[in-house]
Design a protein around this motif. Sequence first.
Motif, short mmCIF file in Angstrom:
data_model
loop_
_atom_site.label_atom_id
_atom_site.label_comp_id
_atom_site.label_asym_id
_atom_site.label_seq_id
_atom_site.Cartn_x
_atom_site.Cartn_y
_atom_site.Cartn_z
N ALA A 84 68.40 25.10 51.21
CA ALA A 84 67.67 25.24 49.95
C ALA A 84 66.76 24.04 49.76
O ALA A 84 67.19 22.89 49.96
CB ALA A 84 68.63 25.35 48.76
N VAL A 85 65.51 24.29 49.37
CA VAL A 85 64.57 23.24 48.99
C VAL A 85 64.22 23.50 47.53
O VAL A 85 63.52 24.47 47.21
CB VAL A 85 63.31 23.25 49.87
N THR A 86 64.72 22.67 46.62
CA THR A 86 64.59 22.92 45.20
C THR A 86 64.60 21.61 44.41
O THR A 86 65.10 20.60 44.90
CB THR A 86 65.74 23.84 44.70
N SER A 87 64.05 21.66 43.20
CA SER A 87 64.07 20.48 42.34
C SER A 87 65.37 20.36 41.56
O SER A 87 65.62 19.32 40.93
CB SER A 87 62.89 20.53 41.35
N PHE A 88 66.20 21.41 41.58
CA PHE A 88 67.41 21.43 40.78
C PHE A 88 68.63 21.53 41.69
O PHE A 88 68.93 22.58 42.25
CB PHE A 88 67.37 22.60 39.78
N ALA A 89 69.34 20.40 41.81
CA ALA A 89 70.46 20.31 42.74
C ALA A 89 71.65 21.18 42.34
O ALA A 89 72.54 21.42 43.15
CB ALA A 89 70.92 18.86 42.87
N ARG A 90 71.68 21.65 41.09
CA ARG A 90 72.78 22.50 40.63
C ARG A 90 72.31 23.92 40.35
O ARG A 90 72.92 24.65 39.59
CB ARG A 90 73.43 21.89 39.39
N SER A 91 71.21 24.32 40.95
CA SER A 91 70.65 25.66 40.74
C SER A 91 71.41 26.70 41.56
O SER A 91 72.13 26.35 42.50
CB SER A 91 69.18 25.68 41.14
N PRO A 92 71.26 27.99 41.24
CA PRO A 92 71.90 29.03 42.05
C PRO A 92 71.50 28.98 43.52
O PRO A 92 72.33 29.23 44.39
CB PRO A 92 71.40 30.33 41.38
N LEU A 93 70.24 28.64 43.81
CA LEU A 93 69.81 28.56 45.20
C LEU A 93 70.55 27.45 45.93
O LEU A 93 71.01 27.63 47.07
CB LEU A 93 68.30 28.32 45.28
N ALA A 94 70.68 26.30 45.28
CA ALA A 94 71.40 25.18 45.89
C ALA A 94 72.87 25.54 46.13
O ALA A 94 73.44 25.20 47.17
CB ALA A 94 71.29 23.95 45.00
N GLU A 95 73.46 26.22 45.16
CA GLU A 95 74.87 26.60 45.29
C GLU A 95 75.08 27.60 46.41
O GLU A 95 76.15 27.66 47.01
CB GLU A 95 75.36 27.17 43.96
N ALA A 96 74.05 28.40 46.72
CA ALA A 96 74.19 29.43 47.76
C ALA A 96 73.93 28.89 49.16
O ALA A 96 74.19 29.58 50.14
CB ALA A 96 73.22 30.57 47.47
N ALA A 97 73.42 27.66 49.27
CA ALA A 97 72.99 27.12 50.56
C ALA A 97 74.04 26.21 51.18
O ALA A 97 74.85 25.59 50.49
CB ALA A 97 71.68 26.35 50.39
N ASP A 98 74.00 26.12 52.51
CA ASP A 98 74.86 25.19 53.24
C ASP A 98 74.34 23.76 53.11
O ASP A 98 75.11 22.81 53.03
CB ASP A 98 74.91 25.57 54.72
#
Length: 291
Positions: A216-230
Amino acid sequence: MIVAGGALGRIQTELPGLPEALRRVGEAIMADPAVAARSTITALAQRSGSSPATVTRFCRFFGFAGYAELRVAIATETGRAAQAHWGAGVGREIGPTDPLDSVVEVMAASDTRLIQETAAQLDLGVVGKVADAVLGASRVLLFGVSASGAVASMLEGRLRRIRVPCWSFTDPHDALADAALLTPGDVAIGISHRGRTREVLESLAEAGAHGATTVAVTSFARSPLAEAADLVLTTASRATTFRPGGLAAVHSQLLVLDVVYVAVAQRTFERANHAFELTIRAVEGHRVERS
Protein backbone atom coordinates in the motif's frame (compact mmCIF):
# COMPACT_ATOMS: atom_id res chain seq x y z
CA MET A 1 8.46 2.97 12.30
CA ILE A 2 8.24 6.68 13.08
CA VAL A 3 11.16 8.80 11.89
CA ALA A 4 11.62 12.02 13.82
CA GLY A 5 11.75 14.33 10.82
CA GLY A 6 8.31 13.23 9.61
CA ALA A 7 6.41 14.04 12.81
CA LEU A 8 4.67 17.22 11.65
CA GLY A 9 3.76 15.73 8.29
CA ARG A 10 2.16 12.71 9.95
CA ILE A 11 0.25 14.90 12.41
CA GLN A 12 -0.99 17.22 9.65
CA THR A 13 -2.16 14.28 7.53
CA GLU A 14 -3.89 12.36 10.30
CA LEU A 15 -5.40 15.42 12.03
CA PRO A 16 -8.90 15.40 10.45
CA GLY A 17 -9.54 11.77 11.44
CA LEU A 18 -8.36 11.94 15.05
CA PRO A 19 -10.76 11.70 18.02
CA GLU A 20 -11.69 15.17 19.29
CA ALA A 21 -9.40 15.20 22.33
CA LEU A 22 -6.38 14.09 20.33
CA ARG A 23 -7.26 16.45 17.50
CA ARG A 24 -7.12 19.44 19.86
CA VAL A 25 -3.60 18.44 20.88
CA GLY A 26 -2.59 18.12 17.23
CA GLU A 27 -4.12 21.47 16.36
CA ALA A 28 -2.23 23.15 19.19
CA ILE A 29 1.04 21.66 17.94
CA MET A 30 0.42 22.58 14.31
CA ALA A 31 -0.65 26.12 15.23
CA ASP A 32 2.93 26.82 16.32
CA PRO A 33 5.31 23.83 16.22
CA ALA A 34 8.24 25.89 17.50
CA VAL A 35 6.32 26.81 20.66
CA ALA A 36 5.22 23.19 21.12
CA ALA A 37 8.84 22.08 20.92
CA ARG A 38 9.66 24.37 23.86
CA SER A 39 6.52 23.68 25.91
CA THR A 40 6.16 21.34 28.86
CA ILE A 41 3.55 18.62 28.68
CA THR A 42 1.42 20.59 31.16
CA ALA A 43 1.64 23.76 29.06
CA LEU A 44 0.62 21.94 25.89
CA ALA A 45 -2.26 20.27 27.70
CA GLN A 46 -3.50 23.68 28.86
CA ARG A 47 -3.15 25.22 25.40
CA SER A 48 -5.13 22.38 23.85
CA GLY A 49 -7.80 22.22 26.56
CA SER A 50 -6.85 18.66 27.43
CA SER A 51 -4.81 16.83 30.07
CA PRO A 52 -1.23 15.56 30.28
CA ALA A 53 -2.63 12.02 29.97
CA THR A 54 -4.27 12.97 26.65
CA VAL A 55 -1.00 14.46 25.38
CA THR A 56 0.77 11.22 26.30
CA ARG A 57 -1.93 9.23 24.46
CA PHE A 58 -1.44 11.50 21.46
CA CYS A 59 2.31 10.80 21.48
CA ARG A 60 1.80 7.04 21.63
CA PHE A 61 -0.79 7.20 18.84
CA PHE A 62 2.00 8.46 16.57
CA GLY A 63 4.52 5.91 17.80
CA PHE A 64 6.49 8.02 20.28
CA ALA A 65 7.32 6.72 23.75
CA GLY A 66 6.28 10.01 25.35
CA TYR A 67 6.17 13.77 25.03
CA ALA A 68 9.93 14.22 25.44
CA GLU A 69 10.54 12.11 22.33
CA LEU A 70 7.88 13.98 20.36
CA ARG A 71 9.36 17.36 21.41
CA VAL A 72 12.78 16.32 20.10
CA ALA A 73 11.21 15.24 16.79
CA ILE A 74 9.34 18.53 16.40
CA ALA A 75 12.35 20.63 17.41
CA THR A 76 14.55 18.79 14.91
CA GLU A 77 12.08 19.29 12.10
CA THR A 78 11.30 22.95 12.78
CA GLY A 79 14.99 23.74 13.15
CA ARG A 80 15.85 22.09 9.86
CA ALA A 81 12.93 23.81 8.12
CA ALA A 82 13.99 27.22 9.41
CA GLN A 83 17.56 26.69 8.28
CA ALA A 84 16.49 25.61 4.78
CA HIS A 85 13.61 28.14 4.58
CA TRP A 86 11.16 25.33 3.75
CA GLY A 87 8.39 27.11 5.57
CA ALA A 88 8.42 30.20 3.34
CA GLY A 89 4.96 30.50 1.87
CA VAL A 90 3.68 27.25 3.40
CA GLY A 91 0.14 27.55 4.62
CA ARG A 92 -0.63 30.64 2.56
CA GLU A 93 -3.75 30.59 0.44
CA ILE A 94 -3.56 31.59 -3.21
CA GLY A 95 -5.99 34.38 -4.06
CA PRO A 96 -7.50 35.20 -7.47
CA THR A 97 -5.40 38.35 -7.83
CA ASP A 98 -2.08 37.07 -6.48
CA PRO A 99 0.84 37.73 -8.85
CA LEU A 100 2.41 34.69 -10.44
CA ASP A 101 5.74 35.16 -8.64
CA SER A 102 3.88 34.84 -5.32
CA VAL A 103 1.96 31.80 -6.59
CA VAL A 104 5.20 30.10 -7.62
CA GLU A 105 6.75 30.84 -4.21
CA VAL A 106 3.82 29.28 -2.35
CA MET A 107 3.70 26.21 -4.61
CA ALA A 108 7.45 25.62 -4.52
CA ALA A 109 7.58 25.97 -0.73
CA SER A 110 4.64 23.62 -0.25
CA ASP A 111 5.98 20.94 -2.60
CA THR A 112 9.49 21.18 -1.14
CA ARG A 113 8.10 20.71 2.35
CA LEU A 114 6.03 17.71 1.28
CA ILE A 115 9.01 16.01 -0.34
CA GLN A 116 11.11 16.59 2.79
CA GLU A 117 8.36 15.27 5.07
CA THR A 118 7.85 12.19 2.91
CA ALA A 119 11.58 11.44 2.81
CA ALA A 120 11.83 11.85 6.57
CA GLN A 121 9.05 9.38 7.33
CA LEU A 122 9.99 6.84 4.66
CA ASP A 123 10.74 3.43 6.18
CA LEU A 124 13.80 2.30 4.22
CA GLY A 125 13.53 -1.22 5.59
CA VAL A 126 10.11 -1.54 3.97
CA VAL A 127 11.44 -0.01 0.74
CA GLY A 128 14.08 -2.74 0.64
CA LYS A 129 11.48 -5.46 1.18
CA VAL A 130 9.31 -4.06 -1.61
CA ALA A 131 12.29 -3.87 -3.98
CA ASP A 132 13.27 -7.46 -3.19
CA ALA A 133 9.69 -8.64 -3.73
CA VAL A 134 9.45 -6.82 -7.07
CA LEU A 135 12.76 -8.30 -8.15
CA GLY A 136 11.59 -11.85 -7.43
CA ALA A 137 8.12 -11.49 -8.96
CA SER A 138 6.95 -13.00 -12.22
CA ARG A 139 4.31 -10.27 -12.45
CA VAL A 140 3.96 -6.87 -10.79
CA LEU A 141 0.55 -5.18 -10.90
CA LEU A 142 -0.13 -1.53 -9.99
CA PHE A 143 -3.58 -0.26 -9.04
CA GLY A 144 -4.70 3.37 -8.84
CA VAL A 145 -7.44 5.66 -10.10
CA SER A 146 -7.48 9.35 -11.06
CA ALA A 147 -4.22 11.08 -10.04
CA SER A 148 -2.97 7.92 -8.32
CA GLY A 149 -3.62 6.03 -11.56
CA ALA A 150 -1.31 8.41 -13.40
CA VAL A 151 1.39 7.78 -10.78
CA ALA A 152 0.92 4.01 -11.20
CA SER A 153 1.37 4.38 -14.96
CA MET A 154 4.62 6.30 -14.47
CA LEU A 155 6.07 3.59 -12.21
CA GLU A 156 5.03 0.95 -14.76
CA GLY A 157 7.02 2.77 -17.43
CA ARG A 158 10.10 2.99 -15.23
CA LEU A 159 10.04 -0.69 -14.19
CA ARG A 160 9.32 -2.01 -17.69
CA ARG A 161 12.28 0.02 -18.93
CA ILE A 162 14.58 -2.15 -16.79
CA ARG A 163 12.92 -5.44 -17.78
CA VAL A 164 10.52 -5.83 -14.85
CA PRO A 165 7.26 -7.46 -16.02
CA CYS A 166 4.85 -4.80 -14.81
CA TRP A 167 1.32 -3.60 -15.65
CA SER A 168 -0.79 -0.74 -14.26
CA PHE A 169 -4.58 -0.61 -14.20
CA THR A 170 -7.19 2.09 -13.76
CA ASP A 171 -10.17 0.05 -15.03
CA PRO A 172 -11.52 -1.94 -12.02
CA HIS A 173 -12.68 -4.93 -14.09
CA ASP A 174 -9.31 -5.35 -15.80
CA ALA A 175 -7.57 -4.87 -12.45
CA LEU A 176 -9.65 -7.53 -10.69
CA ALA A 177 -9.29 -10.01 -13.55
CA ASP A 178 -5.50 -9.73 -13.60
CA ALA A 179 -5.29 -9.73 -9.80
CA ALA A 180 -7.12 -13.07 -9.78
CA LEU A 181 -4.36 -14.58 -11.93
CA LEU A 182 -1.53 -13.69 -9.55
CA THR A 183 0.25 -16.42 -7.61
CA PRO A 184 2.52 -16.51 -4.55
CA GLY A 185 5.69 -14.60 -5.32
CA ASP A 186 3.94 -12.00 -7.46
CA VAL A 187 3.49 -8.39 -6.27
CA ALA A 188 0.51 -6.03 -6.24
CA ILE A 189 0.89 -2.34 -5.36
CA GLY A 190 -2.15 -0.21 -4.51
CA ILE A 191 -1.85 3.58 -4.59
CA SER A 192 -4.45 5.76 -2.86
CA HIS A 193 -3.99 9.02 -0.94
CA ARG A 194 -6.65 8.33 1.68
CA GLY A 195 -6.45 4.57 1.31
CA ARG A 196 -10.22 4.32 0.92
CA THR A 197 -10.70 4.01 -2.85
CA ARG A 198 -12.93 0.99 -3.30
CA GLU A 199 -11.52 -0.08 -6.68
CA VAL A 200 -7.95 -0.10 -5.37
CA LEU A 201 -8.95 -1.87 -2.15
CA GLU A 202 -10.83 -4.62 -3.98
CA SER A 203 -7.99 -5.23 -6.44
CA LEU A 204 -5.36 -5.40 -3.71
CA ALA A 205 -7.53 -7.75 -1.64
CA GLU A 206 -8.05 -10.00 -4.67
CA ALA A 207 -4.31 -10.14 -5.28
CA GLY A 208 -3.65 -10.96 -1.63
CA ALA A 209 -6.23 -13.74 -1.69
CA HIS A 210 -4.15 -15.52 -4.32
CA GLY A 211 -0.93 -15.27 -2.34
CA ALA A 212 0.66 -12.20 -3.93
CA THR A 213 2.71 -9.82 -1.79
CA THR A 214 0.59 -6.69 -1.37
CA VAL A 215 1.93 -3.15 -0.96
CA ALA A 216 0.00 0.00 0.00
CA VAL A 217 1.18 3.52 -0.85
CA THR A 218 -1.00 5.93 1.13
CA SER A 219 -0.90 9.05 3.29
CA PHE A 220 -2.90 7.33 6.04
CA ALA A 221 -1.05 4.57 7.88
CA ARG A 222 -4.26 3.34 9.54
CA SER A 223 -6.44 3.36 6.41
CA PRO A 224 -8.30 0.29 5.08
CA LEU A 225 -5.75 -0.01 2.26
CA ALA A 226 -2.86 -0.05 4.72
CA GLU A 227 -4.61 -2.62 6.87
CA ALA A 228 -5.15 -4.86 3.83
CA ALA A 229 -1.50 -4.76 2.71
CA ASP A 230 1.54 -6.81 3.72
CA LEU A 231 3.83 -3.78 3.36
CA VAL A 232 2.99 -0.08 3.76
CA LEU A 233 4.80 3.01 2.46
CA THR A 234 3.40 6.33 3.68
CA THR A 235 3.37 9.68 1.92
CA ALA A 236 2.95 13.23 3.21
CA SER A 237 0.16 15.44 1.90
CA ARG A 238 -0.93 18.99 2.63
CA ALA A 239 -3.92 20.43 0.76
CA THR A 240 -3.43 23.87 -0.77
CA THR A 241 -5.55 26.20 -2.88
CA PHE A 242 -6.74 24.40 -6.05
CA ARG A 243 -4.89 21.24 -4.97
CA PRO A 244 -6.85 19.12 -2.49
CA GLY A 245 -5.21 16.23 -0.63
CA GLY A 246 -5.17 13.70 -3.47
CA LEU A 247 -3.61 16.11 -5.95
CA ALA A 248 -1.19 17.46 -3.36
CA ALA A 249 0.02 13.92 -2.63
CA VAL A 250 1.16 13.22 -6.21
CA HIS A 251 4.72 14.52 -5.71
CA SER A 252 5.04 12.49 -2.51
CA GLN A 253 3.76 9.34 -4.22
CA LEU A 254 6.21 9.82 -7.08
CA LEU A 255 9.10 10.19 -4.64
CA VAL A 256 8.23 7.00 -2.74
CA LEU A 257 7.76 4.93 -5.89
CA ASP A 258 10.86 6.43 -7.52
CA VAL A 259 12.88 5.29 -4.50
CA VAL A 260 11.45 1.78 -4.95
CA TYR A 261 12.33 1.89 -8.66
CA VAL A 262 15.92 3.02 -7.99
CA ALA A 263 16.31 0.32 -5.31
CA VAL A 264 15.23 -2.30 -7.88
CA ALA A 265 17.60 -0.83 -10.49
CA GLN A 266 20.49 -0.95 -7.98
CA ARG A 267 19.83 -4.63 -7.39
CA THR A 268 20.00 -5.31 -11.15
CA PHE A 269 22.72 -2.79 -11.96
CA GLU A 270 24.26 -4.43 -15.04
CA ARG A 271 20.94 -5.60 -16.45
CA ALA A 272 19.33 -2.19 -15.91
CA ASN A 273 22.19 -0.32 -17.61
CA HIS A 274 22.11 -2.71 -20.56
CA ALA A 275 18.34 -2.23 -20.87
CA PHE A 276 18.81 1.55 -20.92
CA GLU A 277 21.42 1.27 -23.67
CA LEU A 278 19.08 -0.83 -25.81
CA THR A 279 16.04 1.37 -25.32
CA ILE A 280 17.92 4.63 -25.90
CA ARG A 281 19.32 3.21 -29.14
CA ALA A 282 15.87 2.00 -30.23
CA VAL A 283 14.27 5.47 -30.05
CA GLU A 284 17.27 7.49 -31.17
CA GLY A 285 15.96 7.73 -34.72
CA HIS A 286 12.87 9.57 -33.48
CA ARG A 287 14.82 12.52 -32.08
CA VAL A 288 15.04 15.74 -34.09
CA GLU A 289 18.61 16.66 -34.99
CA ARG A 290 20.03 19.89 -33.62
CA SER A 291 19.88 22.76 -36.09
